[in-house]
Design a protein around this motif. Structure first.
Motif, PDB file in Angstrom:
ATOM      1  N   UNK B 115      75.828  55.899  43.808  1.00  0.00           N
ATOM      2  CA  UNK B 115      75.600  54.657  43.048  1.00  0.00           C
ATOM      3  C   UNK B 115      76.637  54.557  41.939  1.00  0.00           C
ATOM      4  N   UNK B 116      76.579  53.459  41.203  1.00  0.00           N
ATOM      5  CA  UNK B 116      77.544  53.274  40.117  1.00  0.00           C
ATOM      6  C   UNK B 116      77.008  53.796  38.796  1.00  0.00           C
ATOM      7  N   UNK B 117      75.872  54.480  38.835  1.00  0.00           N
ATOM      8  CA  UNK B 117      75.255  54.928  37.587  1.00  0.00           C
ATOM      9  C   UNK B 117      76.150  55.894  36.821  1.00  0.00           C
ATOM     10  N   UNK B 118      76.084  55.817  35.496  1.00  0.00           N
ATOM     11  CA  UNK B 118      76.856  56.751  34.677  1.00  0.00           C
ATOM     12  C   UNK B 118      76.158  58.110  34.682  1.00  0.00           C
ATOM     13  N   UNK B 119      76.908  59.137  34.236  1.00  0.00           N
ATOM     14  CA  UNK B 119      76.351  60.482  34.186  1.00  0.00           C
ATOM     15  C   UNK B 119      75.034  60.517  33.386  1.00  0.00           C
ATOM     16  N   UNK B 120      75.031  59.781  32.278  1.00  0.00           N
ATOM     17  CA  UNK B 120      73.861  59.773  31.398  1.00  0.00           C
ATOM     18  C   UNK B 120      72.654  59.129  32.100  1.00  0.00           C
ATOM     19  N   UNK B 121      72.933  58.007  32.773  1.00  0.00           N
ATOM     20  CA  UNK B 121      71.854  57.326  33.492  1.00  0.00           C
ATOM     21  C   UNK B 121      71.323  58.207  34.613  1.00  0.00           C
ATOM     22  N   UNK B 122      72.268  58.884  35.303  1.00  0.00           N
ATOM     23  CA  UNK B 122      71.838  59.770  36.382  1.00  0.00           C
ATOM     24  C   UNK B 122      70.909  60.850  35.845  1.00  0.00           C
ATOM     25  N   UNK B 123      71.297  61.392  34.690  1.00  0.00           N
ATOM     26  CA  UNK B 123      70.514  62.467  34.080  1.00  0.00           C
ATOM     27  C   UNK B 123      69.076  61.992  33.852  1.00  0.00           C
ATOM     28  N   UNK B 124      68.953  60.773  33.324  1.00  0.00           N
ATOM     29  CA  UNK B 124      67.620  60.224  33.040  1.00  0.00           C
ATOM     30  C   UNK B 124      66.793  60.131  34.316  1.00  0.00           C
ATOM     31  N   UNK B 125      67.429  59.553  35.381  1.00  0.00           N
ATOM     32  CA  UNK B 125      66.725  59.397  36.654  1.00  0.00           C
ATOM     33  C   UNK B 125      66.303  60.738  37.227  1.00  0.00           C
ATOM     34  N   UNK B 126      67.210  61.710  37.225  1.00  0.00           N
ATOM     35  CA  UNK B 126      66.921  63.016  37.817  1.00  0.00           C
ATOM     36  C   UNK B 126      65.773  63.678  37.066  1.00  0.00           C
ATOM     37  N   UNK B 127      65.830  63.605  35.735  1.00  0.00           N
ATOM     38  CA  UNK B 127      64.775  64.248  34.937  1.00  0.00           C
ATOM     39  C   UNK B 127      63.425  63.593  35.202  1.00  0.00           C
ATOM     40  N   UNK B 128      63.432  62.274  35.319  1.00  0.00           N
ATOM     41  CA  UNK B 128      62.179  61.568  35.616  1.00  0.00           C
ATOM     42  C   UNK B 128      61.637  62.022  36.970  1.00  0.00           C
ATOM     43  N   UNK B 129      62.522  62.016  37.998  1.00  0.00           N
ATOM     44  CA  UNK B 129      62.071  62.368  39.346  1.00  0.00           C
ATOM     45  C   UNK B 129      61.524  63.790  39.377  1.00  0.00           C
ATOM     46  N   UNK B 130      62.213  64.700  38.720  1.00  0.00           N
ATOM     47  CA  UNK B 130      61.764  66.087  38.736  1.00  0.00           C
ATOM     48  C   UNK B 130      60.457  66.254  37.964  1.00  0.00           C
ATOM     49  N   UNK B 131      60.262  65.465  36.904  1.00  0.00           N
ATOM     50  CA  UNK B 131      59.012  65.624  36.167  1.00  0.00           C
ATOM     51  C   UNK B 131      57.844  65.022  36.962  1.00  0.00           C
ATOM     52  N   UNK B 132      58.113  63.964  37.761  1.00  0.00           N
ATOM     53  CA  UNK B 132      57.046  63.413  38.611  1.00  0.00           C
ATOM     54  C   UNK B 132      56.545  64.488  39.573  1.00  0.00           C
ATOM     55  N   UNK B 133      57.485  65.292  40.148  1.00  0.00           N
ATOM     56  CA  UNK B 133      57.055  66.332  41.081  1.00  0.00           C
ATOM     57  C   UNK B 133      56.702  67.629  40.348  1.00  0.00           C
ATOM     58  N   UNK B 134      56.718  67.592  38.998  1.00  0.00           N
ATOM     59  CA  UNK B 134      56.248  68.738  38.216  1.00  0.00           C
ATOM     60  C   UNK B 134      57.212  69.906  38.181  1.00  0.00           C
ATOM     61  N   UNK B 135      58.491  69.632  38.307  1.00  0.00           N
ATOM     62  CA  UNK B 135      59.456  70.742  38.311  1.00  0.00           C
ATOM     63  C   UNK B 135      60.520  70.592  37.217  1.00  0.00           C
ATOM     64  N   UNK B 136      60.147  69.910  36.138  1.00  0.00           N
ATOM     65  CA  UNK B 136      61.115  69.691  35.067  1.00  0.00           C
ATOM     66  C   UNK B 136      61.649  71.018  34.525  1.00  0.00           C
ATOM     67  N   UNK B 137      60.853  72.081  34.637  1.00  0.00           N
ATOM     68  CA  UNK B 137      61.276  73.378  34.094  1.00  0.00           C
ATOM     69  C   UNK B 137      62.077  74.204  35.098  1.00  0.00           C
ATOM     70  N   UNK B 138      62.305  73.654  36.306  1.00  0.00           N
ATOM     71  CA  UNK B 138      63.024  74.438  37.318  1.00  0.00           C
ATOM     72  C   UNK B 138      64.399  73.832  37.642  1.00  0.00           C
TER      73      UNK B 138
END
Lengths: 385, 224, 387
Positions: B115-138
């Motif tokens: 996608x055209x997302x910036x690094x910062x935007x990607x970071x936000x999306x990835x962190x959200x997705x990982x926290x939804x599946x409960x793996x923010x700490x992994x």
């Protein structure tokens, strides 16, 4: 061996990888062989030297001349049967790039001492009968498209001026390694010009060639010659033709040494290519090896399996390489025939290539064998991907 | 009934081995409404994975039409299809298919690199997705440092991170124990109910199929 | 588009296979770079020998000083040229020299080699700003004393300071050591020209060298001398004269070396290909997954090509690093143009580094392109099913 069938089947499991490995080995063997052949060809001139010929030159260096008057004294030395002489002319034919050796020689005696140069009797007669006549090697004539009767002009670098010659004969070599790239002409032609232009340089020759009665006495005769002229103003150095030729070939010694290093490095590359393939194979088959152990196969069975595959690939690669080498060497020989004689693969090179295949096959198997022996059955089976 | 997001119209699929035709799907028609959670069940060889692959745009039907959000994907070129997949499809596989050399974070980030997302935007999306599946700490863990259930959760995060139209899951619990199976299924249910994701799941595990709203059965290439 | 870290970590993950491939490439690059360093070293040494402000005169068509002969009367005519600079003592900065080759024995292995003996005058040293006497003293006029270039002093029997060497039917004592800053004069023996002419019974000179008061007057001077019917001579700028002497040997070394490197490279390319085909086979399922995620065929192709080129680049850097250690090696070999020994260093230049790295990357590209194409052509459904 009972596992032979498995060795063969295993070798062809990754047909592409095995073929590439064989190709890589074959290419490296070709490179290795070409270098060895090149070195052998380089030294072939020395190998072509006759044991019953000695060369006498100025002790200081080959660039200094000797007086022709030494000839009579040389003939008197015990064991010397015949004496001839020559001189380096160093002329330029059209362009300095067209280098080839030119010898001013004593026409009547030179070819008696060098029977390996074969020339038709009528051409030889024509050569003897004319002062400006030249006798050239077959390869040299082919290189410049010269025919009998052609006029050639050389620009002198050592002997100033333009020098005209008529080609009166073309000689061929008796043996395959006989040089066919030299330009021979009458020493008198140069000497007469010197008598007129620079009398100080007349009556001088570059070296004498001595035909001796017994090759075993070469050392004693050499010493006798050099003692005869010691303390004269032109001291001599006499050595066998082989040693004399080697001293010329020596000028490429550093390059030859470099090539020898490279051929060792090539063996390194062969080893790396095969070792890589064997390591990959071992990694993929760890679970198979573990399974074979559960069936009761012992470590030595696995060693046989791995070593067999390694040897199989290395020898096929070696043999394909040898076949290619024979072919490529013939092409290279044809391409280089004007410049380098005796470019033929020496038999020893084939043996060296096979020896390399053996050593590399063995060395490449060491690491995979170590791994295969060490695996414990349970661990091996656990590795799935 | 709302406008269906997936329309499968008379789709057939055959494979050819040598010159032998092997029919896999026979004249299938199916409509799936938006925000639905559908389970495709059937014995092995029934063609359920093939149907899923057709919907994912990684395989082409022999005949028929496949419309996803109104677009006929059977007519797209190879390059357009790749782009379409990156925008519309999130996939979950039986063996997770994470890149072993990438960390959990980097695995989830992969689809966003298209996608055209910036690094910062990607970071936000990835962190959200990982926290939804409960793996923010992994986030910094590599796949081999995670359990099977955790790996599959990372794969689910990867499937939803780019907010695709469809989430397709192929035997997502096939390699997992019972406890992990329940975890994964509740996670997919949550994605469906809470985030309104349309989910199509292939499974032969009735326990997993229970989480779906609709269960369809495929047998010998025919839908029942 | 596929992250570079994916590629790099895959290379690191397959330690042994990557290392073997990198080593293979590095061997080839090492040879390639070494050959270029050798011919550059040879050329640079000779280029450094000549000076821009000096002109050298040899007999027409004689190519080098070895063959050249200049009678005294001709030398005297040249000496009166007005373009010649004036030395500190008020005399022309001009020298007549003779140049002969003698055979000497290597101090260590006893091998024979041709060494240059130069009969020089009191102006010779002043004319060669790159040469200085670093040990001992200058030869005294009328004696059998010589000074030795430092490469000769180290390598040849009897040429060290205080030692005695025999040639031209005389014993010569080495009274000084010449340091010519790595140029060709380091490979020569210098002595009084009158003594040399006497010992070698040579009544003629080999060459004339002089400083131009104004370097731009060179062309006029050359044309005048070469057009003079009394003077069958050739005038060259000293720098060009020496640079020309590197042509045959340096050219031969680079051609031979390039041919060997290319044949050699083929084997290493095959090695890289094996590695990359295995990488593609091992990662089939990953390729299928990436494609399913929406990565295009092109990005798969790029990722694997990049991997091959990175492996080769690592090999290239390793090979160059190994070759760089050769910079400290000084070798001595026969220069074919003059038929005499010349000592020089392997010389690494930025151009060589660039060419060697490029050579490595091209090897990686050639080795990687087929496997990368194969990776990109895989069908997604089949790849996902692979174990």
């Amino acid at each position: 061996m009972k596992l032979l069938k498995l060795v063969l089947r295993n070798s062809f499991r990754h047909r592409l990888r095995t073929s590439l490995t064989i190709l890589g080995l074959a290419l490296a063997v070709v490179a290795f062989g070409l270098i060895q052949t090149f070195i052998a060809a380089w030294y072939s001139q020395a190998a072509a030297a006759a044991p019953d010929r000695l060369v006498t030159r100025h002790a200081a260096s080959i660039v200094f001349t000797l007086p022709l008057s030494y000839k009579e004294q040389l003939l008197k030395i015990d064991g010397v049967e015949q004496v001839t002489y020559g001189n380096w002319f160093g002329g330029v034919y059209v362009d300095p790039q067209n280098f080839f050796p030119q010898f001013a020689i004593d026409a009547t005696t030179y070819f008696e001492i060098y029977p390996e140069f074969i020339v038709e009797p009528d051409q030889y007669e024509a050569f003897l009968g004319e002062r400006r006549a030249a006798l050239v090697g077959r390869a040299l004539a082919d290189r410049f498209g010269w025919k009998v009767g052609d006029m050639i002009t050389l620009i002198g670098t050592i002997y100033p001026g333009d020098w005209d010659f008529v080609i009166r004969g073309i000689y061929t070599g008796k043996e395959e390694i006989t040089d066919e790239g030299t330009f021979y002409f009458h020493w008198e032609y140069v000497d007469e010009a010197m008598k007129q232009q620079m009398p100080g340089r007349a009556g001088q020759i570059g070296w004498f060639v001595l035909q001796i009665d017994n090759p075993d006495r070469a050392a004693a005769i050499s010493t006798a010659v050099d003692e005869r002229f010691s303390n004269s103003w032109a001291e001599t150095l006499t050595e066998t033709e082989e040693a004399f030729t080697l001293s010329f070939i020596q000028f490429a010694a550093a390059i030859i040494a470099g090539l020898r290093v490279v051929s060792v490095l090539i063996v390194g590359v062969i080893l790396l290519v095969l070792a890589n393939t064997m390591v990959m194979t071992a990694r993929e088959r760890i679970s198979e090896y573990a399974f074979m152990k559960t069936l009761g196969f012992r470590s030595y069975h696995l060693i046989g399996l791995i070593l067999g595959e390694s040897f199989f690939i290395s020898f096929v690669g070696g043999i394909v390489g040898i076949g290619l080498l024979a072919l490529v060497a013939r092409l290279v020989a044809a391409a280089l025939s004007n410049y380098l004689y005796g470019f033929a693969v020496p038999q020893s090179t084939y043996f060296h290539a096979l020896a390399v295949a053996f050593v590399v096959g063995l060395a490449a198997a060491i690491f995979p064998i170590q791994r295969a022996i060490r695996i414990r059955i349970v661990e091996g089976l656990r590795v799935v991907d | 009934m709302p406008e269906p997001i997936v329309q499968v119209e008379n789709v057939s699929k055959s494979y050819y081995r040598d010159s032998l035709e092997i029919p896999v799907l026979h004249d299938i028609s199916l409509e799936i409404p938006r925000a639905e959670f559908l389970a495709l069940m059937g014995p092995s060889g029934s063609g359920k994975t093939t149907l899923l692959n057709l919907l994912a745009g990684i395989d082409q039907p022999t005949s028929g039409h496949l419309l996803v959000a109104g677009k006929d994907i059977a007519s797209l070129s190879d390059g357009d299809l790749a782009k379409w997949r990156s925008e519309n499809i999130g996939m979950v596989f039986q063996f997770y298919n994470l890149m072993p050399v990438l960390t959990a974070y980097e695995n989830v980030e992969l689809p966003l690199l298209l996608t055209k997302l910036s690094r910062k935007e990607r970071r936000k999306h990835v962190e959200t997705a990982l926290s939804i599946v409960g793996l923010a700490d992994r986030m910094k863990h590599y796949p081999r440092q995670l359990s099977g259930g955790q790996e599959q959760r990372v794969a689910i995060a990867r499937a939803v991170v780019s907010d695709p139209t469809l989430v397709l899951a192929d035997e997502p619990t096939g390699d997992l124990d019972r406890k992990s199976t329940d975890e994964i299924m509740s996670m997919l249910s949550r994605l469906n109910s809470e985030f309104g994701k349309t989910i199509i799941m292939v499974t032969h595990d009735p326990r997993a199929a229970k989480a779906a709203h609709i269960v369809r059965h495929l047998d010998k290439g025919e839908l029942s | 588009m596929i992250p570079v870290s994916y590629t790099v970590r895959n290379i690191i993950n397959h330690k042994i296979t990557s290392a073997l491939t990198i080593l293979g490439v590095s061997l080839v690059v090492f040879v390639f770079a070494a050959v270029l360093m050798m011919s550059t070293g040879l050329r640079e040494t000779l280029v450094a020998t000549g000076s821009d402000d000096n002109a050298i005169v040899i007999r027409q068509a004689s190519l080098t000083e070895v063959q050249s002969i200049i009678p005294r009367d001709q030398a005297d005519i040249v000496k009166t040229s007005p373009e010649i600079a004036v030395a500190t003592d008020g005399l022309p900065l001009f020298t007549k020299e003779i140049y002969v080759l003698i055979t000497l024995l290597n101090r260590h292995d006893g091998d024979k080699a041709n060494v240059v003996v130069r009969g020089v005058s009191d102006k010779s040293l002043e004319l060669r700003p790159n040469a200085t006497l670093v040990e001992g003293r200058m030869w005294r006029e009328g004696t059998s004393e010589i000074i030795a270039g430092k490469s000769i002093a180290e390598r040849f029997a009897g040429c060290g300071l205080g030692e005695t060497v025999r040639f031209g039917a005389r014993d010569w004592t080495v009274v000084g050591i010449l340091d010519a800053g790595g140029s060709g004069f380091d490979s020569e023996l210098w002595g009084d020209i009158d003594q040399m002419m006497d010992a070698f019974r040579r009544p003629v000179y080999s060459s004339l060298t002089f400083r131009l008061a104004d370097p731009s007057s060179f062309v006029a001077l050359r044309d005048r001398i070469e057009d003079d019917p009394r003077l069958p001579l050739e005038v060259k700028r000293e720098k060009e004269y020496y640079a020309d002497q590197s042509r045959s040997t340096a050219g031969f070394v680079s051609i031979l070396g390039t041919v060997v490197s290319i044949v050699f490279a083929c084997a290493a390319i095959v090695g890289a290909m094996i590695t990359m085909f295995a990488a593609v086979a091992n990662r089939t399922r990953e390729i299928g997954t990436l494609r399913a995620l929406g990565f295009s065929r092109l990005s798969i192709l790029n990722a694997f090509l990049l991997e091959a080129m990175l492996i080769a680049l690592a090999g290239g850097i390793l090979g160059i690093a190994a070759a760089a250690t050769l910079s400290f090696v000084r070798i001595s070999m026969t220069n074919w143009d003059t038929f005499s020994e010349l000592a020089f260093n392997f010389q690494l230049t930025p151009g060589i580094v660039l060419r060697a790295i490029l050579f490595a990357v091209v090897m990686g590209f050639i080795g990687g392109v087929l496997p990368a194409v194969r990776a990109s052509m895989k069908r997604i459904v089949d790849s996902l099913r692979a174990v």
